[in-house]
Design a protein around this motif. Structure first.
Motif, PDB file in Angstrom:
ATOM      1  N   PRO A  79       0.780  -1.136   0.382  1.00 33.48           N
ATOM      2  CA  PRO A  79      -0.308   0.045  -0.074  1.00 33.48           C
ATOM      3  C   PRO A  79       0.823   1.239   0.189  1.00 33.48           C
ATOM      4  CG  PRO A  79      -0.525  -1.297   1.811  1.00 33.48           C
ATOM      5  CD  PRO A  79       1.286  -1.792   1.237  1.00 33.48           C
ATOM      6  N   ALA A  80       0.403   2.132  -0.847  1.00 30.61           N
ATOM      7  CA  ALA A  80       0.894   3.557  -0.776  1.00 30.61           C
ATOM      8  C   ALA A  80       0.065   4.353   0.518  1.00 30.61           C
ATOM      9  CB  ALA A  80       1.496   4.174  -1.845  1.00 30.61           C
ATOM     10  N   HIS A  81       1.133   4.824   1.405  1.00 26.89           N
ATOM     11  CA  HIS A  81       0.142   5.548   2.097  1.00 26.89           C
ATOM     12  C   HIS A  81       0.161   7.126   2.190  1.00 26.89           C
ATOM     13  CE1 HIS A  81      -1.568   1.783   4.812  1.00 26.89           C
ATOM     14  NE2 HIS A  81       0.122   1.459   4.235  1.00 26.89           N
ATOM     15  N   ASN A  82      -0.542   7.827   1.807  1.00 32.66           N
ATOM     16  CA  ASN A  82      -0.493   8.897   2.025  1.00 32.66           C
ATOM     17  C   ASN A  82       0.107   9.167   0.523  1.00 32.66           C
ATOM     18  OD1 ASN A  82      -1.042   9.933   4.963  1.00 32.66           O
ATOM     19  ND2 ASN A  82       0.817   8.957   5.575  1.00 32.66           N
ATOM     20  N   VAL A  83      -0.079   8.664  -0.474  1.00 31.13           N
ATOM     21  CA  VAL A  83      -0.125   8.968  -1.584  1.00 31.13           C
ATOM     22  C   VAL A  83      -1.139   8.834  -2.652  1.00 31.13           C
ATOM     23  CG1 VAL A  83       1.036   8.665  -4.236  1.00 31.13           C
ATOM     24  CG2 VAL A  83       2.324   8.044  -1.254  1.00 31.13           C
ATOM     25  N   GLY A  84      -1.316  10.034  -3.075  1.00 27.85           N
ATOM     26  CA  GLY A  84      -2.835   9.593  -3.866  1.00 27.85           C
ATOM     27  C   GLY A  84      -4.000   9.477  -2.780  1.00 27.85           C
ATOM     28  N   GLN A  85      -5.585   8.151  -3.860  1.00 22.51           N
ATOM     29  CA  GLN A  85      -6.167   8.552  -3.193  1.00 22.51           C
ATOM     30  C   GLN A  85      -6.128   7.114  -2.152  1.00 22.51           C
ATOM     31  OE1 GLN A  85      -8.683   8.686  -6.768  1.00 22.51           O
ATOM     32  NE2 GLN A  85      -8.140   6.055  -7.527  1.00 22.51           N
ATOM     33  N   PHE A  89      -1.699   1.673  -4.238  1.00 22.73           N
ATOM     34  CA  PHE A  89      -0.066   0.881  -3.974  1.00 22.73           C
ATOM     35  C   PHE A  89       1.096   1.372  -5.390  1.00 22.73           C
ATOM     36  CE2 PHE A  89      -4.833  -1.068  -4.752  1.00 22.73           C
ATOM     37  CZ  PHE A  89      -4.570  -1.698  -3.228  1.00 22.73           C
ATOM     38  N   PHE A  90       2.237   0.814  -4.371  1.00 20.27           N
ATOM     39  CA  PHE A  90       3.920   0.735  -4.722  1.00 20.27           C
ATOM     40  C   PHE A  90       3.509  -0.353  -6.018  1.00 20.27           C
ATOM     41  CE2 PHE A  90       4.637   3.268  -1.255  1.00 20.27           C
ATOM     42  CZ  PHE A  90       4.658   4.565  -1.544  1.00 20.27           C
ATOM     43  N   ILE A  91       4.318  -0.043  -6.930  1.00 17.64           N
ATOM     44  CA  ILE A  91       4.589  -0.986  -8.279  1.00 17.64           C
ATOM     45  C   ILE A  91       5.717  -0.577  -8.379  1.00 17.64           C
ATOM     46  CG2 ILE A  91       3.348  -1.442 -10.870  1.00 17.64           C
ATOM     47  CD1 ILE A  91       1.324  -1.878  -8.158  1.00 17.64           C
ATOM     48  N   VAL A  99       6.544   3.573  -8.763  1.00 19.98           N
ATOM     49  CA  VAL A  99       5.658   3.992  -9.332  1.00 19.98           C
ATOM     50  C   VAL A  99       4.448   3.586  -7.827  1.00 19.98           C
ATOM     51  CG1 VAL A  99       6.060   4.250 -11.354  1.00 19.98           C
ATOM     52  CG2 VAL A  99       3.987   2.702 -11.218  1.00 19.98           C
ATOM     53  N   ALA A 100       3.424   5.033  -7.751  1.00 19.81           N
ATOM     54  CA  ALA A 100       2.076   4.765  -7.409  1.00 19.81           C
ATOM     55  C   ALA A 100       0.599   4.918  -8.086  1.00 19.81           C
ATOM     56  CB  ALA A 100       2.094   5.614  -6.274  1.00 19.81           C
ATOM     57  N   ARG A 101       0.317   3.835  -7.734  1.00 20.55           N
ATOM     58  CA  ARG A 101      -0.569   3.287  -9.191  1.00 20.55           C
ATOM     59  C   ARG A 101      -2.058   2.952  -7.928  1.00 20.55           C
ATOM     60  NH1 ARG A 101       1.740   6.232 -11.690  1.00 20.55           N
ATOM     61  NH2 ARG A 101       2.339   5.794 -14.295  1.00 20.55           N
ATOM     62  N   SER A 102      -2.963   3.633  -8.716  1.00 25.24           N
ATOM     63  CA  SER A 102      -4.666   2.806  -7.181  1.00 25.24           C
ATOM     64  C   SER A 102      -5.368   1.693  -9.029  1.00 25.24           C
ATOM     65  CB  SER A 102      -5.203   4.205  -7.305  1.00 25.24           C
ATOM     66  OG  SER A 102      -5.587   4.880  -8.984  1.00 25.24           O
ATOM     67  N   SER A 103      -4.838   2.067 -10.139  1.00 21.29           N
ATOM     68  CA  SER A 103      -5.419   0.685 -11.223  1.00 21.29           C
ATOM     69  C   SER A 103      -4.824  -0.415 -11.397  1.00 21.29           C
ATOM     70  CB  SER A 103      -5.747   1.883 -12.668  1.00 21.29           C
ATOM     71  OG  SER A 103      -6.853   2.771 -12.287  1.00 21.29           O
ATOM     72  N   VAL A 104      -4.636  -0.942 -10.113  1.00 18.47           N
ATOM     73  CA  VAL A 104      -4.696  -2.465 -10.242  1.00 18.47           C
ATOM     74  C   VAL A 104      -5.221  -3.672 -10.093  1.00 18.47           C
ATOM     75  CG1 VAL A 104      -2.048  -3.037  -8.885  1.00 18.47           C
ATOM     76  CG2 VAL A 104      -2.644  -0.569  -9.415  1.00 18.47           C
ATOM     77  N   ARG A 105      -4.499  -4.723 -10.563  1.00 21.39           N
ATOM     78  CA  ARG A 105      -5.297  -5.830 -10.772  1.00 21.39           C
ATOM     79  C   ARG A 105      -4.512  -6.674 -10.776  1.00 21.39           C
ATOM     80  NH1 ARG A 105      -6.593  -9.018 -15.105  1.00 21.39           N
ATOM     81  NH2 ARG A 105      -5.587  -8.182 -16.944  1.00 21.39           N
TER      82      ARG A 105
END
Length: 182
Positions: A79-85, A89-91, A99-105
């Protein structure tokens, strides 16, 4: 991390993920409450760690003009806490960039068993050591012990947990512990 051959440069993500999970798991010594709950009084939100495990294969949606939806292969680092929404997640990308991304599956079973996808994963794994570094198996299995220090314990001392107060306010077994870094 040794089993998945995680590069040493990414071990801090693994340690952070492990600590995060352990602080949110109920423990019998704490009356089946988590350390997070004991500390804050709130039930922990574990939604960001339900779908993935550390260094899992994932697909990341890359920004592109409509109607394209390109996906790229990546590794999940936590998890990427305090980053984005929320649920960001850190990827680890194929070029070794984090990178930090929220569109991950997660990969589907079909993708995991597809020979073409396996070749892509193998190529990804071969590109990572050049970008990030490797994992030294000897570092994990053969940690030298300084002659001046006491030897490491084979098994941790037994901790009795008769009440949550004994664990929460009892002696910390990690006080004066030594940390051996490469």
């Amino acid at each position: 991390m040794d089993r998945n051959k995680v590069p040493e440069a990414l071990w801090d993500f693994g340690m952070e993920y492990t600590a995060y999970v352990r602080n949110r798991i109920a423990h019998p010594c704490l009356n089946d409450r988590s350390p997070y709950e004991i500390l804050t009084g709130d039930s922990p939100d574990i939604s960001e760690i339900l779908d993935f495990s550390f260094y899992d294969w994932v697909k990341v949606y890359e920004p592109a003009p409509f109607p394209e939806t390109p996906e790229s292969l990546a590794r999940w680092l936590g998890p990427a806490h305090n980053v984005g929404q929320a649920l960001c997640f850190f990827i680890l990308t194929e070029n070794g960039q984090i990178v930090a991304r929220s569109s991950v599956r997660a990969l589907t079973d079909v993708e995991l068993n597809d020979p073409a996808e396996k070749q892509l994963r193998d190529a990804f794994d071969k590109s990572i050591p050049d970008a990030v570094g490797t994992s030294d198996p000897d570092l994990i299995n053969d940690i030298p012990i300084d002659e001046l220090e006491e030897p490491l314990l084979d098994t941790p001392p037994a901790v009795s947990c008769t009440s949550p107060d004994d664990v929460a306010h009892g002696p910390d077994l990690m006080i004066n512990a030594s940390l051996i870094l490469p």
